[in-house]
Scaffold this motif. Sequence first.
Motif, PDB file in Angstrom:
ATOM      1  N   ARG A 167      69.172   5.945 -14.015  1.00  0.00           N
ATOM      2  CA  ARG A 167      69.154   7.498 -13.613  1.00  0.00           C
ATOM      3  C   ARG A 167      68.179   6.602 -12.803  1.00  0.00           C
ATOM      4  NH1 ARG A 167      68.534  12.559 -17.196  1.00  0.00           N
ATOM      5  NH2 ARG A 167      67.658  13.211 -15.124  1.00  0.00           N
ATOM      6  N   LEU A 168      68.751   7.312 -11.356  1.00  0.00           N
ATOM      7  CA  LEU A 168      67.982   7.241 -10.195  1.00  0.00           C
ATOM      8  C   LEU A 168      66.988   8.585 -10.419  1.00  0.00           C
ATOM      9  CD1 LEU A 168      70.346   6.573  -7.331  1.00  0.00           C
ATOM     10  CD2 LEU A 168      69.122   5.194  -8.236  1.00  0.00           C
ATOM     11  N   ILE A 169      66.812   9.506 -10.903  1.00  0.00           N
ATOM     12  CA  ILE A 169      65.348   9.887 -10.565  1.00  0.00           C
ATOM     13  C   ILE A 169      65.215  10.533 -12.021  1.00  0.00           C
ATOM     14  CG2 ILE A 169      65.195  12.716 -10.248  1.00  0.00           C
ATOM     15  CD1 ILE A 169      67.027  12.776  -8.303  1.00  0.00           C
ATOM     16  N   PRO A 170      64.088  10.063 -12.747  1.00  0.00           N
ATOM     17  CA  PRO A 170      63.050   9.805 -13.670  1.00  0.00           C
ATOM     18  C   PRO A 170      63.473  11.439 -14.123  1.00  0.00           C
ATOM     19  CG  PRO A 170      61.530   8.616 -11.445  1.00  0.00           C
ATOM     20  CD  PRO A 170      62.820   9.994 -11.072  1.00  0.00           C
ATOM     21  N   GLU A 171      63.560  11.186 -15.428  1.00  0.00           N
ATOM     22  CA  GLU A 171      63.061  11.831 -16.630  1.00  0.00           C
ATOM     23  C   GLU A 171      61.510  12.861 -16.459  1.00  0.00           C
ATOM     24  OE1 GLU A 171      65.495  12.153 -20.266  1.00  0.00           O
ATOM     25  OE2 GLU A 171      66.390  10.560 -19.422  1.00  0.00           O
ATOM     26  N   THR A 172      61.077  11.485 -16.766  1.00  0.00           N
ATOM     27  CA  THR A 172      59.215  11.857 -16.319  1.00  0.00           C
ATOM     28  C   THR A 172      58.438  10.970 -15.643  1.00  0.00           C
ATOM     29  OG1 THR A 172      59.335  10.485 -18.206  1.00  0.00           O
ATOM     30  CG2 THR A 172      58.931  12.880 -19.521  1.00  0.00           C
ATOM     31  N   VAL A 173      58.259  11.135 -14.856  1.00  0.00           N
ATOM     32  CA  VAL A 173      56.933  10.453 -14.247  1.00  0.00           C
ATOM     33  C   VAL A 173      55.446   9.887 -14.335  1.00  0.00           C
ATOM     34  CG1 VAL A 173      55.904  11.084 -11.399  1.00  0.00           C
ATOM     35  CG2 VAL A 173      58.146  11.481 -11.925  1.00  0.00           C
ATOM     36  N   GLN A 174      55.403   8.490 -14.242  1.00  0.00           N
ATOM     37  CA  GLN A 174      54.627   7.709 -14.505  1.00  0.00           C
ATOM     38  C   GLN A 174      53.777   7.546 -13.844  1.00  0.00           C
ATOM     39  OE1 GLN A 174      54.926   6.380 -18.816  1.00  0.00           O
ATOM     40  NE2 GLN A 174      54.245   4.645 -17.626  1.00  0.00           N
ATOM     41  N   TRP A 175      52.734   8.051 -13.179  1.00  0.00           N
ATOM     42  CA  TRP A 175      52.072   7.734 -11.758  1.00  0.00           C
ATOM     43  C   TRP A 175      51.345   6.710 -12.473  1.00  0.00           C
ATOM     44  CZ3 TRP A 175      53.588   9.265  -7.148  1.00  0.00           C
ATOM     45  CH2 TRP A 175      54.713  10.012  -7.400  1.00  0.00           C
ATOM     46  N   GLU A 176      50.864   6.586 -13.657  1.00  0.00           N
ATOM     47  CA  GLU A 176      49.645   5.013 -13.876  1.00  0.00           C
ATOM     48  C   GLU A 176      50.233   4.128 -13.888  1.00  0.00           C
ATOM     49  OE1 GLU A 176      51.104   8.527 -14.847  1.00  0.00           O
ATOM     50  OE2 GLU A 176      50.979   7.658 -18.088  1.00  0.00           O
ATOM     51  N   ASN A 177      51.531   4.110 -13.529  1.00  0.00           N
ATOM     52  CA  ASN A 177      52.521   2.568 -13.417  1.00  0.00           C
ATOM     53  C   ASN A 177      52.035   1.883 -12.364  1.00  0.00           C
ATOM     54  OD1 ASN A 177      54.044   2.991 -15.377  1.00  0.00           O
ATOM     55  ND2 ASN A 177      55.617   3.629 -14.032  1.00  0.00           N
ATOM     56  N   PHE A 178      51.408   2.175 -11.045  1.00  0.00           N
ATOM     57  CA  PHE A 178      50.199   2.070  -9.811  1.00  0.00           C
ATOM     58  C   PHE A 178      49.159   1.111 -10.749  1.00  0.00           C
ATOM     59  CE2 PHE A 178      53.946   4.817  -7.931  1.00  0.00           C
ATOM     60  CZ  PHE A 178      54.627   4.152  -7.358  1.00  0.00           C
ATOM     61  N   ALA A 179      48.581   1.961 -11.242  1.00  0.00           N
ATOM     62  CA  ALA A 179      47.486   1.656 -11.285  1.00  0.00           C
ATOM     63  C   ALA A 179      47.289   0.269 -12.236  1.00  0.00           C
ATOM     64  CB  ALA A 179      46.494   2.757 -11.665  1.00  0.00           C
ATOM     65  N   ASP A 180      48.660   0.732 -13.271  1.00  0.00           N
ATOM     66  CA  ASP A 180      48.418  -0.029 -14.170  1.00  0.00           C
ATOM     67  C   ASP A 180      49.393  -1.523 -14.016  1.00  0.00           C
ATOM     68  OD1 ASP A 180      47.466   1.714 -16.187  1.00  0.00           O
ATOM     69  OD2 ASP A 180      49.662   2.090 -17.195  1.00  0.00           O
ATOM     70  N   GLY A 181      50.016  -1.549 -12.968  1.00  0.00           N
ATOM     71  CA  GLY A 181      50.612  -2.750 -12.206  1.00  0.00           C
ATOM     72  C   GLY A 181      49.657  -3.922 -11.612  1.00  0.00           C
ATOM     73  N   TRP A 182      48.145  -2.974 -10.474  1.00  0.00           N
ATOM     74  CA  TRP A 182      47.130  -3.247  -9.791  1.00  0.00           C
ATOM     75  C   TRP A 182      46.638  -4.393 -10.205  1.00  0.00           C
ATOM     76  CZ3 TRP A 182      48.547  -3.274  -4.663  1.00  0.00           C
ATOM     77  CH2 TRP A 182      47.064  -3.560  -4.365  1.00  0.00           C
ATOM     78  N   TYR A 183      46.067  -3.418 -12.012  1.00  0.00           N
ATOM     79  CA  TYR A 183      45.144  -3.851 -12.341  1.00  0.00           C
ATOM     80  C   TYR A 183      45.562  -4.729 -13.534  1.00  0.00           C
ATOM     81  CZ  TYR A 183      42.158  -1.583  -9.253  1.00  0.00           C
ATOM     82  OH  TYR A 183      41.454  -0.932  -7.983  1.00  0.00           O
ATOM     83  N   GLY A 184      46.363  -4.556 -14.380  1.00  0.00           N
ATOM     84  CA  GLY A 184      46.575  -4.969 -15.884  1.00  0.00           C
ATOM     85  C   GLY A 184      47.059  -6.334 -16.113  1.00  0.00           C
ATOM     86  N   ASN A 238      45.019 -11.180  -9.808  1.00  0.00           N
ATOM     87  CA  ASN A 238      43.761 -10.253  -8.926  1.00  0.00           C
ATOM     88  C   ASN A 238      44.967  -9.700  -7.474  1.00  0.00           C
ATOM     89  OD1 ASN A 238      42.354  -8.896  -7.861  1.00  0.00           O
ATOM     90  ND2 ASN A 238      41.312  -9.506  -8.613  1.00  0.00           N
ATOM     91  N   PHE A 239      45.718  -8.260  -7.825  1.00  0.00           N
ATOM     92  CA  PHE A 239      45.883  -8.059  -6.717  1.00  0.00           C
ATOM     93  C   PHE A 239      45.502  -7.671  -5.484  1.00  0.00           C
ATOM     94  CE2 PHE A 239      49.586  -7.665  -9.664  1.00  0.00           C
ATOM     95  CZ  PHE A 239      51.281  -7.996  -8.557  1.00  0.00           C
ATOM     96  N   THR A 240      44.408  -7.014  -6.231  1.00  0.00           N
ATOM     97  CA  THR A 240      43.466  -6.862  -4.419  1.00  0.00           C
ATOM     98  C   THR A 240      42.542  -7.920  -3.788  1.00  0.00           C
ATOM     99  OG1 THR A 240      41.971  -5.115  -6.160  1.00  0.00           O
ATOM    100  CG2 THR A 240      41.474  -5.380  -4.524  1.00  0.00           C
ATOM    101  N   THR A 241      43.017  -9.313  -4.687  1.00  0.00           N
ATOM    102  CA  THR A 241      42.881 -10.170  -3.862  1.00  0.00           C
ATOM    103  C   THR A 241      43.726 -10.881  -3.339  1.00  0.00           C
ATOM    104  OG1 THR A 241      40.662 -11.305  -5.555  1.00  0.00           O
ATOM    105  CG2 THR A 241      41.826 -13.468  -4.865  1.00  0.00           C
ATOM    106  N   CYS A 242      44.970 -10.571  -3.714  1.00  0.00           N
ATOM    107  CA  CYS A 242      46.200 -11.859  -2.991  1.00  0.00           C
ATOM    108  C   CYS A 242      46.461 -10.400  -1.925  1.00  0.00           C
ATOM    109  CB  CYS A 242      47.031 -11.008  -4.119  1.00  0.00           C
ATOM    110  SG  CYS A 242      47.001 -12.435  -5.167  1.00  0.00           S
ATOM    111  N   THR A 243      46.434  -9.065  -1.925  1.00  0.00           N
ATOM    112  CA  THR A 243      46.370  -8.163  -0.693  1.00  0.00           C
ATOM    113  C   THR A 243      45.301  -8.876   0.426  1.00  0.00           C
ATOM    114  OG1 THR A 243      46.667  -6.733  -2.609  1.00  0.00           O
ATOM    115  CG2 THR A 243      46.413  -5.540  -0.249  1.00  0.00           C
ATOM    116  N   TRP A 244      44.078  -9.084   0.276  1.00  0.00           N
ATOM    117  CA  TRP A 244      43.478  -9.543   0.849  1.00  0.00           C
ATOM    118  C   TRP A 244      43.071 -10.908   1.745  1.00  0.00           C
ATOM    119  CZ3 TRP A 244      39.629  -7.819   4.612  1.00  0.00           C
ATOM    120  CH2 TRP A 244      38.890  -9.262   4.673  1.00  0.00           C
ATOM    121  N   ASN A 245      44.192 -11.697   0.607  1.00  0.00           N
ATOM    122  CA  ASN A 245      44.733 -13.131   0.975  1.00  0.00           C
ATOM    123  C   ASN A 245      45.619 -12.131   2.356  1.00  0.00           C
ATOM    124  OD1 ASN A 245      42.002 -13.958   0.176  1.00  0.00           O
ATOM    125  ND2 ASN A 245      43.767 -15.004  -2.181  1.00  0.00           N
TER     126      ASN A 245
END
Lengths: 304, 295
Positions: free
Chosen positions: B62-79, B84-91
Motif C-alpha cells: 500500500r502506498l498510503i500507510p494504514e497507520t502512520v508511525q511518526w516515531e520511525n524518524f526518531a527511532d531510526g535516528w537514534y535506534g 550515530n546519525f547526528t555525527t554523520c550528518t554533522w560530518n
Amino acid sequence: MFRRLTRPISASAKREERIFYLFILPWLIGLVVFSAGPVLGMLGLSFTDWRISLDDLQFIGLDNYAKLFADPIFWTSVGNTLYIVVGRVVFGVSFALLLAVLLNQKVPGIAFFRAVYYLPTVTAGVAVALVWIWIFNPRLGILNYSLKQIGITGPPWIFSKDWVKPSLILMSMFSVGPIMIILLAGLQGVPKELYESAAIDGAGNWKKFTNVTLPMLSPVLFFVIIISVVSSFQNFTEIRVMTEGGPGESSNVMIWYLWENAFIFLQLGIAAAVAWIMFVVLMVLTGAQFWVGRRWVYYEADSG
Amino acid sequence: MTTRKPKESVSWRKSIKGRRAIGYILTFALLVPLGIAFVLPFIVMVSTALKPLNQVFAFPPRLIPETVQWENFADGWYGYGYVNFTTCTWNSLKITVNNIIGNLVSCTLAAYAFARLKARGKNFFFALVLATMLLPNEALVVPQYVLFNRFGWLDTHLPLMVPPWFGWPFFIFLLRQFFLTIPEELVDAAKIDGAGHARILLQIFIPLSKPALATLAIFAFIGNWNNFFGPLLYLRTPDVQTLPVCLVQYQGAYGNTDWHLMMAVATIAVIPVLLIFIFGQRYFVEGIATSGVKG
C-alpha cells in the motif's frame, strides 16, 4: 642580439602573465598532485607486484596485465560494463530525447514537469538506491505488484542473473536529468526557419524530426552519448549498495572489479592495471568528443 | 469582394485550434504518467518510512500507510547502536560546506585567468582543463589512496576536504564560459580607473556572476552530499563517517533490515538535497544547459 629572438613583451603584459599563472596555480598544483601524478604512479605500479606495502616492490613487467587478461572474471566485468554502457546509451539516451521533446512542447506547467523529471537525478545516491532494492523486491515490491495488475508476472529483477543488468539500466533511466536538459537546450537551439521551410516543403512532424531535428541535434547527441558512456563507468554506488557484483558475477562491472581487487583482495598491482585500462578508455572517449565536436564546441565558446 | 467563409466541411480536428487541443492532450497523456513514475520512488520511500514494520511486508503493498508511525524518524535516528546519525550528518555538512567554498574560490580564480588574462601557454593549459573535464575520479582512486596513505590522511576528512581547494575542471570550464559573456567595456572602464585584476574580479566579475556561482554551489552541494565512494574508501572509524556511509551500515544481513527505520533515515538524508533543488532549480537547469550547448 637576443632581444631580437624573443618576442618583445611589455612590462604590463609580463605582469598579466604572472597574474595568470598565480590564478591558475591552485588548479595546476591539484592537477599535478591529485591527477597527473597519480595517473603516472598508477602506470608505474601496474608493472609491480604491489600488494600492501610500497617498500619492497618487485618489477614484474606486464605480469599484472597478463594475469588480468587471463582472469575470466575480468572479462566478465568488461562484458557486463559493455552491456550496461550499450543499454544506457540505447535506452537512456532515447528516453532522454523523448523527455526533451515532450518538455519542448508549448503547454502550460512545463517548468513543473521539468523539475519533476530532474528530481531523481539530484537525489541519486545511497538513499534512493536503498529504495530501489525495495521497489525491485520480486514478491512485495511495487514494480511487480503494478505489473501484476495489468496481468504480467514480473521478473525477479536484481535478484536474478538474467535480470540484474536490465534492472540497473532501467533504474539509470530515472536519472537521465542532465542529458535530458542538454538535449532540451539543443532542441531549443534549432533555428525556427528550418522548420518553417520544411513545412513549406510539405514535411509532417515525423519528417521534420528525422530530417531537421536529428541532424541539427547530432553534435549534442554525440556529446550526450559520451557523457552517458563515461557515467556508466562510475556506477559504483548502485553496485555496492544493491548487488555487490552479484548474483554470481552477473553485475560485476569494471569499477567493482577494481574495488574488489584493490580494497578487498588487496591485489593493488592488478587494481592499478585495471584503473590504467579504464583511464585510457575514458581519455580516448574524451578525445573523440573533442575531435568530433571541435568545430561546434569552439564556435560556441568563441561566440559565447 | 469575396470574403470566403471557411468551409463548414473542414473538420474541427483539422482546424488550428483543434490541432493544438489534440497536441495538448497527447502531450499531457505522456507527461503526467511519466511524472508519476519519476516521483514514485520518493512516495515508496516516504510511505515505507511511515509504516509499522509488519505493514512494510504486507501484501498487497500500500502506498498510503494504514497507520502512520511518526516515531520511525526518531527511532531510526537514534535506534541503531553503532551508527550515530547526528555525527554523520554533522560530518557531511562540514565537508560539503568546506568543499563548496573551496571549489568556488579556486575555480573562480582559474576561470578568470582563462577567460580574461593573456599569457603564453594559456591554450595548452586550457586544453588540459578540457582533457580532464570528463575524467571521473573513480579512475584515479587507487593511486590517490596510496598518496593519502603516505600523507597520513586516511581516516581523516582531509582526502575529502583538501582537493576541492585545488580546482575542478568542469567548474572552471563552466565559469570561464560565463565570464566570457561579461562585456569587455566594463573591464576596460575599470582598468582606466586604475583597478587591478583582483579588484576587477571582486567588484565586477563576482557580482555579475552570481547566477553562475549559485549553479556551481548547487552542483557542489549535491555532489558532495551524495558522495559515497570517497568516504567509503578513506574513512574507517564511526566518528568520522558521512551520511551515505551511515545509511549503508543500516543494511543488516540480507533480509534482516529494519526497512521502515532505514527508509525514515533515508528520507531525512534526502530532504536537504530536495530543498536545495527546489529553491535552486532555475540556476540548476540553466547551468546544465550551458555545459551542454557550449561544450
